[in-house]
Structures are given as structure tokens and as C-alpha cells.
Scaffold this motif. Structure first.
Motif, PDB file in Angstrom:
ATOM      1  N   VAL A 160     -27.679   3.509 -21.074  1.00 38.57           N
ATOM      2  CA  VAL A 160     -28.444   4.150 -19.989  1.00 38.57           C
ATOM      3  C   VAL A 160     -29.899   3.653 -19.967  1.00 38.57           C
ATOM      4  O   VAL A 160     -30.774   4.317 -19.408  1.00 38.57           O
ATOM      5  CB  VAL A 160     -28.451   5.694 -20.140  1.00 38.57           C
ATOM      6  N   GLY A 161     -30.138   2.488 -20.547  1.00 34.72           N
ATOM      7  CA  GLY A 161     -31.529   2.038 -20.750  1.00 34.72           C
ATOM      8  C   GLY A 161     -32.189   1.403 -19.536  1.00 34.72           C
ATOM      9  O   GLY A 161     -32.907   0.406 -19.649  1.00 34.72           O
ATOM     10  N   TYR A 162     -31.972   1.987 -18.354  1.00 26.51           N
ATOM     11  CA  TYR A 162     -32.453   1.357 -17.119  1.00 26.51           C
ATOM     12  C   TYR A 162     -33.978   1.266 -17.043  1.00 26.51           C
ATOM     13  O   TYR A 162     -34.537   0.273 -16.615  1.00 26.51           O
ATOM     14  CB  TYR A 162     -31.927   2.121 -15.895  1.00 26.51           C
ATOM     15  N   LYS A 163     -34.663   2.327 -17.442  1.00 26.01           N
ATOM     16  CA  LYS A 163     -36.138   2.339 -17.350  1.00 26.01           C
ATOM     17  C   LYS A 163     -36.729   1.285 -18.279  1.00 26.01           C
ATOM     18  O   LYS A 163     -37.650   0.555 -17.918  1.00 26.01           O
ATOM     19  CB  LYS A 163     -36.673   3.715 -17.755  1.00 26.01           C
ATOM     20  N   ASN A 164     -36.203   1.231 -19.517  1.00 17.85           N
ATOM     21  CA  ASN A 164     -36.727   0.240 -20.465  1.00 17.85           C
ATOM     22  C   ASN A 164     -36.433  -1.172 -19.975  1.00 17.85           C
ATOM     23  O   ASN A 164     -37.253  -2.082 -20.152  1.00 17.85           O
ATOM     24  CB  ASN A 164     -36.142   0.492 -21.858  1.00 17.85           C
ATOM     25  N   ALA A 165     -35.281  -1.349 -19.323  1.00 14.15           N
ATOM     26  CA  ALA A 165     -34.953  -2.669 -18.754  1.00 14.15           C
ATOM     27  C   ALA A 165     -35.951  -3.003 -17.639  1.00 14.15           C
ATOM     28  O   ALA A 165     -36.401  -4.149 -17.513  1.00 14.15           O
ATOM     29  CB  ALA A 165     -33.525  -2.663 -18.231  1.00 14.15           C
ATOM     30  N   ALA A 166     -36.305  -1.993 -16.838  1.00 17.20           N
ATOM     31  CA  ALA A 166     -37.278  -2.221 -15.766  1.00 17.20           C
ATOM     32  C   ALA A 166     -38.635  -2.607 -16.357  1.00 17.20           C
ATOM     33  O   ALA A 166     -39.290  -3.553 -15.890  1.00 17.20           O
ATOM     34  CB  ALA A 166     -37.400  -0.963 -14.908  1.00 17.20           C
ATOM     35  N   LEU A 167     -39.051  -1.891 -17.401  1.00 13.92           N
ATOM     36  CA  LEU A 167     -40.353  -2.173 -18.036  1.00 13.92           C
ATOM     37  C   LEU A 167     -40.398  -3.601 -18.572  1.00 13.92           C
ATOM     38  O   LEU A 167     -41.366  -4.341 -18.345  1.00 13.92           O
ATOM     39  CB  LEU A 167     -40.605  -1.199 -19.197  1.00 13.92           C
ATOM     40  N   ILE A 168     -39.352  -4.009 -19.252  1.00 15.19           N
ATOM     41  CA  ILE A 168     -39.387  -5.330 -19.885  1.00 15.19           C
ATOM     42  C   ILE A 168     -39.296  -6.437 -18.833  1.00 15.19           C
ATOM     43  O   ILE A 168     -39.954  -7.479 -18.948  1.00 15.19           O
ATOM     44  CB  ILE A 168     -38.315  -5.462 -20.998  1.00 15.19           C
ATOM     45  N   ASN A 169     -38.531  -6.188 -17.788  1.00 11.40           N
ATOM     46  CA  ASN A 169     -38.465  -7.193 -16.718  1.00 11.40           C
ATOM     47  C   ASN A 169     -39.814  -7.368 -16.045  1.00 11.40           C
ATOM     48  O   ASN A 169     -40.231  -8.491 -15.748  1.00 11.40           O
ATOM     49  CB  ASN A 169     -37.396  -6.814 -15.685  1.00 11.40           C
TER      50      ASN A 169
END
Ligand code: GLN
Length: 304
Positions: A160-169
Motif C-alpha cells: 500500500v506504499g503509494y504515498k512513499n512511491a509518489a514522494l520518491i518519484n
């Protein structure tokens, strides 16, 4: 100081407050914890131990681990670290994206998710086996060889790591992430999955109460100056947009995690860990903060 007596007194005062808040639900595995758990452990720099409640039960330390990855990265990079991440309080939630665009991909500090992701990226650049070397370092700092990651929790967060994926992208688009995004995220989720008891957590952070020197092994983990700086960052950034309130009410440098843990240190005196899984709206343990507020009020000692 008669800490055991103070713990009992504070605990009876706590009965006047309803244990508000909710267990973190955005990471599915974190919902499986008993919300009424409550533990405290204090270790003095003279290696005296005081505890209360569920102090020897493991829980997910989550963002508290960010201080330990920061410590390792600071040892390796020294002051160069601050070219990639700031030391200013964010005043925003731990996983906020908003400032990051304004600040051109440089996170405000290493204790919000974006900053911790940059620290993971830096460690991956320097280490041959990042996961193994980080956990070996944490075992050395704590003196506890059994401390480990929890793959169940890491996998749960990854799903469910969507926010962290958004941050790193977003940071990658600004050129502030050098390694493969999935590798950094995997390392970050594992970092957050580390489990400790209150006793282990308070023991692990004792070097920051002892100016960078592990009081058990006498090993220098950080220089005096670097250790003071980590404490300054915890003081200003350890509780995200509640850092001011924690400083005002508790008066100690500390760090929270969404597993409901909090660790706080009093330089030259002790390290205290508290665990209560129900979180307030800022993502910090409701009862944990209340306990520490009453504790430093009762002892009449804080860093101020
Ligand atoms: N692993 C959590 C996350 O990235 C850590 C957040 C926290 O403990 N504040 O969302």
C-alpha cells in the motif's frame, strides 16, 4: 530518582484521561495489534533499568528507525549529508508531498518520509549489502544481537506504499535520488519494519543520551558534536507537525513511529521508550505523549 514510583503515580494520573485515537490502519498489518497495550522502559546511562506494563513485548518501531539510518549515514557522509536533506522542522504531516515540489526535491529534514528515503538512497550508494549492514549496525549500537526486520510488516507496507512511491518519484524527477526507486523503497519499508521492545528501544537510543558513546560497550557511535546535532533534529522534527507541542509539553528530544512507539532522551541522564498503539491525528501515540508529559512534569526535569 525513584522512577518506578513515578511511573506508578503517572499511570494512576493517566486513568483520568480517555485513551483517544486509533491504531494506524493505512498499513494493514499494524491493525492486528491490541490497542490497549502499554509499556514503558527507562534506561539510565549508568545502566539502571526501570519499567512499567508491556515493556518486553515487541512492536513495530516504524519511523523511530529513521534516527538510526540517519546516524549511520551521518557517520559515512559527515556534513555533506546536508546538501541532500535539510534540518528544518516541516510543520507538515510525515508523508506530505506539498513542500517537496516548492523545495525542488530537497526534503525539509531526515525524519519525514521524504528525508528518510533520501537517507536510504545515500546508504544504498555507500553500502554493499545495505539491509544486512544497517541491521548489524543497529545490533552493535543496542548491544542486542536479536534485533531484526519483520518481513510481514515490510511486505504489508509495500502493498500500500503509494504515498512513499509518489514522494520518491518526485525526488527522482528533481535529481535527488541516485539509485533504483524500487530498491530504495524496499530498503525503506524494511527499515520501518524493525521490531523492538520498549526495553530494547530505550537501550538502543542510550548513546544519544551519552554524547555519542554507547555506555555499555564504550564504543563511539557518533562524535559529541554529531550526537548533539541528531538530538537537535529530534527536538525540532521528531514529531512532524506536533514537534512544537511535544517540545512544549515534554521538553525532551524524541522520535515517534506509527506503531505507537516513542523514544525520548535526556542528555547525560536516560533514554525512555513508551509504547501505546493508538495514535492521535498527527500520527503520534496519544497515551505515549500524555505519559511523557506527566512524567517530565512529575520529575520536574526536562532539557529546559
Ligand atoms: N512506515 C511508515 C510510513 O512510511 C512510517 C511512518 C511513521 O512512523 N510516522 O508511512
Amino acid at each position: 530518582m525513584k522512577y518506578n514510583k513515578i511511573f506508578k503515580k503517572v499511570n494512576s494520573e493517566l486513568a483520568n484521561f480517555e485513551n483517544l485515537g486509533n491504531v494506524a490502519s493505512y498499513i494493514p498489518e499494524l491493525c492486528n495489534v491490541n490497542p490497549s497495550k502499554f509499556g514503558v522502559h527507562l534506561t539510565t546511562i549508568a545502566n539502571k533499568h526501570f519499567n512499567f506494563g508491556d515493556a518486553v513485548e515487541k512492536f513495530s518501531i516504524q519511523s523511530i528507525a529513521k534516527v538510526l539510518s540517519l546516524t549511520l549515514a551521518y557517520r559515512i557522509e559527515g556534513e555533506n549529508l546536508w546538501q541532500r536533506v535539510g534540518v528544518e522542522p516541516s510543520g507538515t504531516p510525515f508523508n506530505s508531498l506539498i513542500q517537496l515540489e516548492h523545495d525542488l526535491g530537497i526534503p525539509r529534514n531526515p525524519l519525514i518520509n521524504a528525508g528518510a528515503l533520501v537517507i536510504c538512497d545515500i546508504l544504498i550508494t555507500h553500502l554493499t549489502n545495505p539491509k544486512e549492514e544497517l541491521i548489524t549496525f543497529i545490533r552493535k549500537v543496542s548491544g542486542i544481537p536479536t534485533i531484526d526486520y519483520c518481513s510481514r510488516i515490510a511486505d504489508s507496507e509495500k502493498s500500500v506504499g503509494y504515498k512513499n512511491a509518489a514522494l520518491i518519484n518526485l525526488m527522482k524527477s528533481f535529481g535527488n535520488i541516485n539509485n533504483d526507486i524500487d530498491e530504495v523503497l524496499d530498503f525503506y519499508f524494511n527499515l520501518c519494519s524493525i521490531e523492538m521492545t520498549c526495553k530494547e528501544l530505550s537501550q538502543t537510543f542510550l548513546f544519544l543520551a551519552n554524547y555519542g558513546v554507547c555506555p555499555f560497550s564504550k564504543e563511539i557511535i557518533l562524535s559529541r558534536s554529531k550526537s548533539k546535532r541528531i538530538n537537535a533534529i529530534m527536538q525540532l522534527c521528531g514529531f512532524y507537525d506536533e514537534a512544537g507541542d511535544f517540545s512544549f509539553k515534554v521538553g525532551l528530544p524524541g522520535k515517534s513511529g506509527v506503531g505507537g512507539g516513542i523514544v525520548a532522551i535526556h542528555p547525560n541522564k536516560y533514554s525512555i521508550a513508551v509504547w501505546s498503539p493508538k495514535l492521535n491525528k498527527k500520527g503520534n501515540s496519544y497515551k505515549g505523549i500524555k505519559f511523557l508529559e506527566l512524567f517530565t512534569t512529575e520529575t520536574e526535569v526536562s532539557i529546559f
